[in-house]
Design a protein around this motif. Structure first.
Motif, PDB file in Angstrom:
ATOM      1  N   UNK A 598      36.209  -0.476  33.525  1.00 61.49           N
ATOM      2  CA  UNK A 598      34.815  -0.901  33.620  1.00 61.49           C
ATOM      3  C   UNK A 598      34.602  -2.283  33.061  1.00 61.49           C
ATOM      4  N   UNK A 599      35.145  -2.541  31.874  1.00 62.39           N
ATOM      5  CA  UNK A 599      34.991  -3.864  31.256  1.00 62.39           C
ATOM      6  C   UNK A 599      35.751  -4.928  32.049  1.00 62.39           C
ATOM      7  N   UNK A 600      36.916  -4.581  32.536  1.00 66.05           N
ATOM      8  CA  UNK A 600      37.690  -5.524  33.343  1.00 66.05           C
ATOM      9  C   UNK A 600      36.891  -5.951  34.577  1.00 66.05           C
ATOM     10  N   UNK A 601      36.224  -4.976  35.215  1.00 66.45           N
ATOM     11  CA  UNK A 601      35.393  -5.285  36.383  1.00 66.45           C
ATOM     12  C   UNK A 601      34.216  -6.179  35.983  1.00 66.45           C
ATOM     13  N   UNK A 602      33.625  -5.874  34.822  1.00 70.24           N
ATOM     14  CA  UNK A 602      32.476  -6.670  34.366  1.00 70.24           C
ATOM     15  C   UNK A 602      32.885  -8.101  34.031  1.00 70.24           C
ATOM     16  N   UNK A 603      34.048  -8.247  33.378  1.00 68.23           N
ATOM     17  CA  UNK A 603      34.501  -9.575  32.948  1.00 68.23           C
ATOM     18  C   UNK A 603      34.977 -10.436  34.122  1.00 68.23           C
ATOM     19  N   UNK A 604      35.436  -9.784  35.187  1.00 64.89           N
ATOM     20  CA  UNK A 604      36.001 -10.544  36.307  1.00 64.89           C
ATOM     21  C   UNK A 604      35.143 -10.456  37.565  1.00 64.89           C
ATOM     22  N   UNK A 605      33.940  -9.924  37.429  1.00 63.18           N
ATOM     23  CA  UNK A 605      33.120  -9.620  38.599  1.00 63.18           C
ATOM     24  C   UNK A 605      32.454 -10.787  39.275  1.00 63.18           C
ATOM     25  N   UNK A 606      32.566 -11.959  38.755  1.00 62.97           N
ATOM     26  CA  UNK A 606      31.944 -13.108  39.413  1.00 62.97           C
ATOM     27  C   UNK A 606      31.095 -13.903  38.442  1.00 62.97           C
ATOM     28  N   UNK A 644      27.972  -2.763  37.106  1.00 63.42           N
ATOM     29  CA  UNK A 644      27.517  -1.364  37.153  1.00 63.42           C
ATOM     30  C   UNK A 644      27.896  -0.687  38.468  1.00 63.42           C
ATOM     31  N   UNK A 645      27.818  -1.455  39.567  1.00 63.92           N
ATOM     32  CA  UNK A 645      27.992  -0.838  40.891  1.00 63.92           C
ATOM     33  C   UNK A 645      29.382  -1.012  41.490  1.00 63.92           C
ATOM     34  N   UNK A 646      30.106  -2.032  41.004  1.00 62.99           N
ATOM     35  CA  UNK A 646      31.419  -2.413  41.551  1.00 62.99           C
ATOM     36  C   UNK A 646      31.328  -2.727  43.049  1.00 62.99           C
ATOM     37  N   UNK A 647      30.163  -3.218  43.455  1.00 68.09           N
ATOM     38  CA  UNK A 647      29.977  -3.580  44.862  1.00 68.09           C
ATOM     39  C   UNK A 647      29.376  -4.975  44.981  1.00 68.09           C
ATOM     40  N   UNK A 648      30.002  -5.782  45.848  1.00 71.34           N
ATOM     41  CA  UNK A 648      29.439  -7.086  46.212  1.00 71.34           C
ATOM     42  C   UNK A 648      29.576  -7.247  47.718  1.00 71.34           C
ATOM     43  N   UNK A 649      28.541  -7.761  48.386  1.00 72.08           N
ATOM     44  CA  UNK A 649      28.654  -7.960  49.834  1.00 72.08           C
ATOM     45  C   UNK A 649      29.695  -9.033  50.152  1.00 72.08           C
ATOM     46  N   UNK A 650      30.299  -8.918  51.300  1.00 68.57           N
ATOM     47  CA  UNK A 650      31.315  -9.874  51.741  1.00 68.57           C
ATOM     48  C   UNK A 650      30.721 -10.805  52.792  1.00 68.57           C
ATOM     49  N   UNK A 651      30.850 -12.095  52.568  1.00 69.58           N
ATOM     50  CA  UNK A 651      30.264 -13.068  53.496  1.00 69.58           C
ATOM     51  C   UNK A 651      30.944 -13.027  54.868  1.00 69.58           C
ATOM     52  N   UNK A 652      30.153 -12.906  55.929  1.00 71.05           N
ATOM     53  CA  UNK A 652      30.734 -13.095  57.269  1.00 71.05           C
ATOM     54  C   UNK A 652      31.242 -14.530  57.405  1.00 71.05           C
ATOM     55  N   UNK A 653      32.264 -14.738  58.220  1.00 71.20           N
ATOM     56  CA  UNK A 653      32.917 -16.038  58.350  1.00 71.20           C
ATOM     57  C   UNK A 653      31.940 -17.149  58.725  1.00 71.20           C
TER      58      UNK A 653
END
Length: 866
Positions: A598-606, A644-653
């Motif tokens: 969880x912390x790893x995701x938070x620290x590296x999430x963007x 919290x969600x571990x979700x980020x949208x992915x940009x279309x090309x």
């Protein structure tokens, strides 16, 4: 909130074994060598032969750094033993690793003495995640004790910091800190979102003062008020990135994070912290609301409501004083009832804390560049009017006494004046000293820089945001699903401003065009119910979707500047709230591995800073594309929630290419002032709002000739102005040495430096006192005499920061502004006319008088027995 304790803050290198440490030292030498080479390269840019050699050395050093890093990673991953914290990292002489934290429920429960140095809690900043994984999954050893991961607050997550606690200490106080919950109990019920759990656990680590008169038996938790509002929005798909303007039903949780407290318990809105409970409490007389509604009915129809567990409560009969909402009670599903929470709260001696209480006097605020840059059609004349007060201060800072005092923080609304500011307040002639003048020069330099960066004074104030609590009472007690409330759409109530004027309501971060211009509506009925200085908003208004606020303590900048309001009205034409469906957070079992993940995701999430800066590039470009800004705003909010969600949208090309075309430029020119960017790393100046403002801000020469400051007499700072002071060379030598070396004492961590200064200056103070057999007042007199008379120093920060309390006491006594408290007999500073008590005793006496007055009133109202 001025109490502090001191703990150690180390980084992951503090847990290296000997082999890893050898490579680490080699790496530090390589980095230092490369830095030196780059400096030579910049200075000798015309010497081609030298440049070729330097470039070769840089390439060679880069290869060495890469090789060492790879070796270090290999060693990290091969480690199979529990790591140990090197004792040298938490030695009391290792001052750079000592940081200060404010008093909190955690420090009070652990019974940490004020200003003490405490080792049961250790903060770890992450540089290498392999090491962090080791110490989270397995814990670490120090002094034959095991330490385990405790928590990381939202602020600590942003700086990749994790709080560890001695395992035996955590087990001893776990029930108090977690209000009887255990990890096993949470896991039995399906687990929890890990980062939410850590954030809620971190509530005990928030800076608070204990809320002593809180009676949990007179509180309940009720459901939030959620209504559906039909409104026009710009709907953005997080899958296709398509933007569609449409009118739709938008659910709004109006009380998100907000509860009510009776005004007789608190006249001020305040943020509160209990185990698993957080948010804003706004004073509202819900008992009066019920009595009036019952009187209208002719009988007691209203007042019985259900809590979130379905249990009925008679609010008046039970003398309920605080109504929490479900959104404030973060771990409600892990208790069977509110009664169970209360029982555990009392059994385990849990604490309630309060923080950020509404200020008695709210001073004018400053705008920032985000709020200004979105007013893209603002004229130069309007910019001149909006920035006129700040520009006048820049011109007056050397000639006008009041401007000098204001810029140095000597104002009625500064409730936390330092000792130098307290001295200036009672003895403005101190401005005529060389140290004051040097400080003013530095403040002027900072004022100009900040003004060019958009921080300009405005006729506006920061205040809490509150929903229409009258509407909440209609919803809660009268059972009205779509309550009317007191405020209509586009209306607000803010008692800080006049009635019937337009207000520009703003909030940070301000990324899209988020100027909510609303009519301030005040009438007799509203003033009966809205009793704080908060900004009350209508439940019929999509303002929360425009400004993207919750009601858990968020503050709005409310401005009544006509020029700003008119510019905001123009620029908000055709602007609608952005709306997108956020992801839901999942639950998982709590264990050391899931905590690390969880912390790893938070620290590296963007990094939301990158997105924010990209948006600023577009606002300050010659080709502003609102659709690109809308998309980046959506991505920003998904990035914030990623932990919290571990979700980020992915940009279309195709969207990726469009965004890159708008953001591949350098930073705007004004970032030289806002972000300290070098001139070669910013674009050339264009006609954007912020670049035009930067060009408007002057840099006049400062002169103190016409200030009329009055004659300064340094003798008034001495304990006895009539007694000559003999210089003690030993005291002066000790002071000089410590003053020169203080930069090596302070923490490298800029985020905590301002708190840590108090601790390190206290060390300087004690070192100087212990260097001489003279008493404290004599030592301070020697330093004053030396710095103000013999040396006439321009720099006296260490003197005032280390001994300012003694100097202020001397000054007040010599100006006949010291008194002796009639109640406790302690000397105090006289701040009011006819003052006979110190501040602490005055509050006690006032409460005693209020109790006596209420008792006498009740006696008069009670019929006598016949």
């Amino acid at each position: 909130m001025n109490k502090q304790v001191h703990v150690f803050s180390v980084d992951t290198s503090a847990f290296y074994n000997e082999e890893e440490m050898k490579i680490h030292r080699r790496q530090k030498r390589n980095y230092k060598f490369r830095s030196t080479l780059k400096e030579i390269k910049n200075k000798k840019s015309n010497d081609e032969l030298l440049l070729n050699k330097v470039n070769c050395y840089i390439k060679y050093t880069n290869r060495r750094i890469k090789k060492s890093k790879e070796l270090l990673y290999t060693l990290f991953r091969s480690n199979k033993t529990i790591r140990s914290l090197r004792p040298s990292e938490v030695d009391s002489n290792n001052l750079k690793n000592i940081v200060s934290v404010f008093d909190s429920t955690l420090t009070r429960v652990l019974q940490i003495k004020e200003n003490s140095l405490f080792r049961d809690i250790i903060i770890v900043q992450t540089y290498f995640f392999d090491v962090l994984e080791d110490i989270i999954v397995n814990g670490f050893l120090y002094n034959n004790e095991k330490y385990v991961c405790f928590t990381a607050s939202a602020g600590q997550i942003r700086t990749k910091k994790t709080v560890f606690i001695k395992e035996s200490v955590f087990h001893r106080y776990q029930c108090t800190l977690m209000c009887g919950l255990t990890i096993d109990r949470i896991n039995e019920l399906g687990g929890v979102n890990i980062n939410k759990y850590l954030a809620y656990l971190a509530l005990c680590n928030s800076a608070t003062e204990q809320w002593l008169d809180f009676d949990i038996n007179k509180s309940i938790v009720v459901d939030d008020m959620t209504t559906t509002l039909k409104t026009t929005v710009d709907f953005i798909s997080d899958k296709t990135y398509k933007i569609e303007r449409k009118t739709m039903d938008v659910p709004i949780e109006h009380t998100d994070g907000c509860g009510m407290i009776l005004p007789r318990k608190s006249k001020k809105a305040m943020m509160i912290r209990l185990p698993w409970v957080k948010g804003l409490l706004v004073p509202f007389p819900f008992d009066k609301f019920l009595r009036e509604k019952n009187k209208q009915q002719g009988y007691s129809k209203y007042g019985i409501i259900k809590d979130i567990y379905g249990k009925e409560h008679d609010v008046l009969k039970e003398e309920i004083e605080v109504i929490f909402t479900k959104s404030q009670f973060k771990m409600w599903k892990y208790y069977n009832s509110w009664s169970e929470y209360i029982d555990k709260y009392l059994i385990h001696n849990c604490q309630a804390g309060k923080c950020n209480e509404e200020d008695a006097t709210i001073g004018n605020a400053k705008l920032n560049y985000q709020m200004l840059q979105t007013l893209t059609d603002i004229t130069d004349q309007e910019l001149e009017i909006i920035s006129s007060e700040t520009i006048q201060d820049i011109h007056n800072i050397g000639t006008d006494k009041n401007t000098m005092l204001k810029t140095l923080g000597v104002t009625s609304y500064n409730r936390n004046k330092n000792n130098f500011q307290k001295a200036l307040e009672v003895y403005p002639e101190l401005l005529n000293d060389t140290y004051s003048k040097e400080t003013i020069k530095q403040v002027k330099k900072s004022l100009i820089k900040h003004a060019k960066a958009g921080k300009i004074d405005v006729n506006g104030k920061y205040t809490f945001i509150s929903p229409d609590l009258y509407a909440f009472c209609e919803y809660l007690f009268l059972g009205i699903d779509q309550p009317k409330g007191l405020l209509k759409n586009t209306e607000v109530f803010c008692d800080l401003f006049e009635n019937a004027i337009d207000l520009d309501c703003l909030r940070s971060p301000h990324l899209y065009r988020e100027h909510a211009v609303r009519k301030n509506t005040k009438n007799k009925e509203m003033k009966r119910w809205f009793v704080t200085k908060s900004l009350y908003t209508s439940i019929h208004d999509p303002i929360s979707k425009i400004l993207m606020f919750d009601n858990d303590g968020d503050k709005a900048l409310v401005c009544c500047d006509k020029t700003l309001v008119n510019a905001a009205k123009r620029n908000m034409q055709g602007i609608y709230p952005l709306y997108y469906e956020m992801a839901k957070a999942g639950a998982e079992l709590i264990n050391s591995k899931s905590i690390f993940n969880g912390l790893n995701a938070a620290y590296t999430g963007g990094n939301i800073g990158i997105i924010s800066n990209d948006i600023t590039k577009i606002w300050n470009s010659d080709n502003i594309d609102l659709n690109v800004i809308k998309i980046l705003c959506m991505e920003n909010n998904f990035t914030i929630d990623y932990a919290k969600t571990l979700y980020k949208p992915e940009r279309p090309e195709q969207i990726k290419k469009i965004i890159l075309n708008h953001t591949k430029t350098k930073a705007p020119k004004f970032f030289m002032y806002a972000k300290d960017k070098d001139e070669n790393k910013v674009e050339v100046s264009n006609k954007s709002v912020m670049n035009r403002l930067s060009n408007l801000v002057p840099n006049p020469r400062i002169s103190f000739r016409n200030a009329g400051l009055g004659k300064f007499n340094y003798n008034l700072l001495l304990s006895d102005p009539t007694r000559p002071v003999l210089i003690d060379d030993n005291v002066i030598d000790t002071y000089t040495k410590l003053d020169k070396n203080k930069k090596f004492m302070f923490s490298n961590d800029g985020a905590t430096k301002s708190n840590d200064d108090l601790f390190h200056y206290s060390l300087i103070r004690e070192s100087i006192f212990s260097s001489s057999k003279k008493n404290k007042k004599e030592i301070v007199d020697i330093l004053i005499e030396y710095l103000y008379n013999n040396k006439k120093s321009n720099f006296k920060t260490t003197l005032w920061s280390s001994f300012g309390d003694i100097i202020v006491e001397n000054l007040l006594r010599n100006l006949n502004k010291m008194g002796t408290c009639k109640r406790c007999g302690i000397d105090y500073a006289i701040t009011k006319q006819r003052q006979i008590y110190c501040d602490d005793c005055f509050r006690i006496v006032r409460k005693e008088k209020e109790r006596d007055k209420k008792r006498n009133q009740r006696s008069k109202n009670c019929p006598r027995e016949t």
